[in-house]
Design a protein around this motif. Structure first.
Motif, PDB file in Angstrom:
ATOM      1  N   ALA A 111       0.874  -1.172  -0.004  1.00  0.00           N
ATOM      2  CA  ALA A 111      -0.009  -0.108  -0.141  1.00  0.00           C
ATOM      3  C   ALA A 111       0.849   1.130  -0.144  1.00  0.00           C
ATOM      4  N   GLY A 112       2.335   0.904   0.605  1.00  0.00           N
ATOM      5  CA  GLY A 112       2.817   2.448   0.757  1.00  0.00           C
ATOM      6  C   GLY A 112       3.398   2.776  -0.778  1.00  0.00           C
ATOM      7  N   ALA A 113       3.564   1.671  -1.478  1.00  0.00           N
ATOM      8  CA  ALA A 113       4.060   2.028  -2.932  1.00  0.00           C
ATOM      9  C   ALA A 113       2.958   2.759  -3.849  1.00  0.00           C
ATOM     10  N   VAL A 114       1.645   2.373  -3.410  1.00  0.00           N
ATOM     11  CA  VAL A 114       0.624   2.844  -4.172  1.00  0.00           C
ATOM     12  C   VAL A 114       0.638   4.324  -3.777  1.00  0.00           C
ATOM     13  N   VAL A 115       0.458   4.619  -2.454  1.00  0.00           N
ATOM     14  CA  VAL A 115       0.497   6.080  -2.215  1.00  0.00           C
ATOM     15  C   VAL A 115       1.605   6.871  -2.745  1.00  0.00           C
ATOM     16  N   SER A 116       2.671   6.227  -2.652  1.00  0.00           N
ATOM     17  CA  SER A 116       4.110   7.077  -3.178  1.00  0.00           C
ATOM     18  C   SER A 116       4.064   7.266  -4.596  1.00  0.00           C
ATOM     19  N   THR A 123       1.350   7.069 -11.613  1.00  0.00           N
ATOM     20  CA  THR A 123       0.131   7.673 -11.139  1.00  0.00           C
ATOM     21  C   THR A 123      -1.064   6.839 -11.402  1.00  0.00           C
ATOM     22  N   TRP A 124      -2.175   7.494 -10.744  1.00  0.00           N
ATOM     23  CA  TRP A 124      -3.216   6.647 -10.822  1.00  0.00           C
ATOM     24  C   TRP A 124      -4.690   7.487 -10.486  1.00  0.00           C
ATOM     25  N   ASP A 125      -5.765   7.158 -10.931  1.00  0.00           N
ATOM     26  CA  ASP A 125      -7.041   7.683 -10.736  1.00  0.00           C
ATOM     27  C   ASP A 125      -7.872   7.367  -9.830  1.00  0.00           C
ATOM     28  N   VAL A 126      -7.648   6.095  -9.493  1.00  0.00           N
ATOM     29  CA  VAL A 126      -8.331   5.320  -8.242  1.00  0.00           C
ATOM     30  C   VAL A 126      -7.691   4.369  -7.679  1.00  0.00           C
ATOM     31  N   ALA A 127      -7.839   4.341  -6.237  1.00  0.00           N
ATOM     32  CA  ALA A 127      -6.635   3.055  -5.867  1.00  0.00           C
ATOM     33  C   ALA A 127      -7.549   2.332  -4.724  1.00  0.00           C
ATOM     34  N   PHE A 128      -7.197   1.287  -4.197  1.00  0.00           N
ATOM     35  CA  PHE A 128      -7.919   0.651  -3.125  1.00  0.00           C
ATOM     36  C   PHE A 128      -7.115   0.556  -1.966  1.00  0.00           C
ATOM     37  N   LEU A 129      -7.415   1.225  -0.909  1.00  0.00           N
ATOM     38  CA  LEU A 129      -6.415   1.559   0.165  1.00  0.00           C
ATOM     39  C   LEU A 129      -7.248   1.541   1.676  1.00  0.00           C
ATOM     40  N   ALA A 130      -6.816   1.269   2.577  1.00  0.00           N
ATOM     41  CA  ALA A 130      -7.131   1.399   3.983  1.00  0.00           C
ATOM     42  C   ALA A 130      -7.277   2.985   4.222  1.00  0.00           C
ATOM     43  N   ILE A 131      -8.442   3.222   4.690  1.00  0.00           N
ATOM     44  CA  ILE A 131      -8.418   4.610   5.036  1.00  0.00           C
ATOM     45  C   ILE A 131      -7.823   5.027   6.409  1.00  0.00           C
ATOM     46  N   ASP A 132      -6.939   6.098   6.172  1.00  0.00           N
ATOM     47  CA  ASP A 132      -5.849   6.495   7.626  1.00  0.00           C
ATOM     48  C   ASP A 132      -5.809   7.655   7.469  1.00  0.00           C
ATOM     49  N   PRO A 133      -5.674   8.497   8.449  1.00  0.00           N
ATOM     50  CA  PRO A 133      -5.473  10.196   8.402  1.00  0.00           C
ATOM     51  C   PRO A 133      -4.261  10.374   7.805  1.00  0.00           C
ATOM     52  N   GLU A 134      -3.161   9.988   7.846  1.00  0.00           N
ATOM     53  CA  GLU A 134      -1.948  10.382   7.318  1.00  0.00           C
ATOM     54  C   GLU A 134      -1.992  10.273   5.769  1.00  0.00           C
ATOM     55  N   ALA A 136      -4.795  10.471   4.011  1.00  0.00           N
ATOM     56  CA  ALA A 136      -5.666  11.643   4.013  1.00  0.00           C
ATOM     57  C   ALA A 136      -5.336  12.997   3.679  1.00  0.00           C
ATOM     58  N   GLN A 137      -3.944  13.266   3.882  1.00  0.00           N
ATOM     59  CA  GLN A 137      -3.527  14.507   3.660  1.00  0.00           C
ATOM     60  C   GLN A 137      -3.414  14.874   2.319  1.00  0.00           C
ATOM     61  N   THR A 138      -3.254  13.835   1.214  1.00  0.00           N
ATOM     62  CA  THR A 138      -3.160  14.023  -0.174  1.00  0.00           C
ATOM     63  C   THR A 138      -4.193  12.982  -0.790  1.00  0.00           C
ATOM     64  N   ILE A 139      -4.940  12.280  -0.116  1.00  0.00           N
ATOM     65  CA  ILE A 139      -5.860  11.303  -0.737  1.00  0.00           C
ATOM     66  C   ILE A 139      -7.382  11.401  -0.308  1.00  0.00           C
ATOM     67  N   ALA A 140      -8.231  11.691  -1.265  1.00  0.00           N
ATOM     68  CA  ALA A 140      -9.705  11.696  -0.766  1.00  0.00           C
ATOM     69  C   ALA A 140     -10.133  10.003  -0.567  1.00  0.00           C
ATOM     70  N   GLN A 244     -11.438  -0.400   4.356  1.00  0.00           N
ATOM     71  CA  GLN A 244     -11.006  -0.486   3.095  1.00  0.00           C
ATOM     72  C   GLN A 244     -11.930   0.535   2.116  1.00  0.00           C
ATOM     73  N   ALA A 245     -11.294   1.333   1.345  1.00  0.00           N
ATOM     74  CA  ALA A 245     -12.282   2.287   0.517  1.00  0.00           C
ATOM     75  C   ALA A 245     -11.473   2.386  -0.573  1.00  0.00           C
ATOM     76  N   VAL A 246     -12.278   3.238  -1.523  1.00  0.00           N
ATOM     77  CA  VAL A 246     -11.707   3.692  -2.809  1.00  0.00           C
ATOM     78  C   VAL A 246     -10.882   4.974  -2.666  1.00  0.00           C
ATOM     79  N   ALA A 247      -9.892   5.205  -3.168  1.00  0.00           N
ATOM     80  CA  ALA A 247      -9.114   6.507  -2.934  1.00  0.00           C
ATOM     81  C   ALA A 247      -8.986   7.418  -4.203  1.00  0.00           C
ATOM     82  N   SER A 248      -9.067   8.403  -4.427  1.00  0.00           N
ATOM     83  CA  SER A 248      -8.796   9.532  -5.444  1.00  0.00           C
ATOM     84  C   SER A 248      -7.836  10.579  -5.101  1.00  0.00           C
ATOM     85  N   PRO A 249      -7.136  11.232  -5.945  1.00  0.00           N
ATOM     86  CA  PRO A 249      -6.566  12.196  -5.674  1.00  0.00           C
ATOM     87  C   PRO A 249      -7.360  13.544  -4.978  1.00  0.00           C
TER      88      PRO A 249
END
Length: 291
Positions: A111-116, A123-134, A136-140, A244-249
């Motif tokens: 997951a760390g590689a996905v965020v990085s 880069t990506w348009d959507v990703a599948f990640l665990a919700i985390d406040p850290e 969430a600074q760059t990801i919705a 687990q949620a769907v992430a976007s920029p």
């Protein structure tokens, strides 16, 4: 009468999804898409059709670039055809179908590689990640679609018997760096020490070879490992719930709103439950409806 027919039809369809873990992804995708057409009475089936402007925001290249993390086997597996499989890949394909755009997968081991990767060459348009406040600074994040448990693995002769006993001076916990449970432990541990591995799989090897006291990971793969390896046990309960949620920029506000509606519909219609069942993840829990 109509509601009873919908319920019966949905039940038959969801029953067909069982045992599809090895089916080609096109077969799974077709059946899962039908699940969205058979909502339970009173529940939302699907998100509204996107406008051209919203479609361009969600997939600005004309292709939906979806990041898949193979590090969490509950959500993603490599299919028999070599393509991504599991609930996250099924959701990505269904989202692409609804947008009317092709889907291109970027696959990662952590997951760390996905965020990085966000904003970089992969880069990506959507990703599948665990919700985390850290994060969430760059990801919705959309509302959660699956909830899984973070659990502790110890050796059979360990004096530890409960999750609350782990956070003590001298206790060393093997963990995959930048996983959801690593980030959680980094915020909550007071006395125990984390021992890092690059991936969750590597953390298990570290636990076995270097003998730290505890391994922190996702419950389901730990349970599968313990069944075949006596001398190990999982502490009762969970030390965290992993949503687990769907992430976007984060800058794409319209995307986040659309994904919220999309995920709520996918849960209500049985799509998420069907995808979990089709990929053999019968113990994973579909998240409740968001407030």
């Amino acid at each position: 009468m109509q509601n009873r027919l919908l319920e019966a039809g949905a039940g038959v369809l969801r029953g067909c999804l069982r045992g599809l873990a090895r089916a080609p992804h096109r077969v799974r995708a077709a059946l899962l898409a039908l699940a969205l057409l058979l909502p339970l009475p009173g529940e939302i089936a699907v998100a509204q059709d996107p406008t051209p402007a919203l479609r361009a925001e969600i997939a600005p290249t004309g292709t939906l670039r979806a990041a898949i993390n193979y590090g969490n086997p509950v959500l993603a597996q490599k299919g028999a055809d070599g393509e991504p499989a599991g609930v996250s890949a099924d959701l990505a394909r269904e989202l692409g179908r609804r947008l009317g755009v092709p889907v291109a997968f970027e696959t990662f081991d952590t997951a760390g590689a996905v965020v990085s990767a966000l904003g970089g060459a992969r880069t990506w348009d959507v990703a599948f990640l665990a919700i985390d406040p850290e994060r969430a600074q760059t990801i919705a994040f959309s509302p959660a679609y699956v909830i899984i448990e973070g659990a502790y693995l110890v050796r059979a002769d360990s004096p530890l018997t409960a999750n609350a006993e782990v956070d003590r001076p001298g206790i060393r916990i093997a963990v995959g760096r930048n996983t959801a449970y690593d980030l959680y432990l980094g915020r909550h541990l007071k006395a125990a020490e984390r021992v890092f591995a690059p991936t969750s799989a590597a953390a298990l090897t570290l636990f076995l070879d270097e003998k730290p006291d505890v391994l922190a990971s996702v419950r389901q793969p730990l349970e599968a490992y313990v069944r075949d390896h006596p001398g190990l046990r999982i502490l009762p309960g969970r030390f965290m719930a992993i949503e687990q949620a769907v992430a976007s920029p984060k800058a794409r506000a319209g995307t986040a709103a659309y994904l919220r509606e999309f995920i709520e519909g996918a849960k209500a219609s049985g799509f998420v439950a069907g995808a979990l069942s089709a990929s053999g993840q019968h113990d994973a829990v579909v998240a409740p409806s968001a407030p």
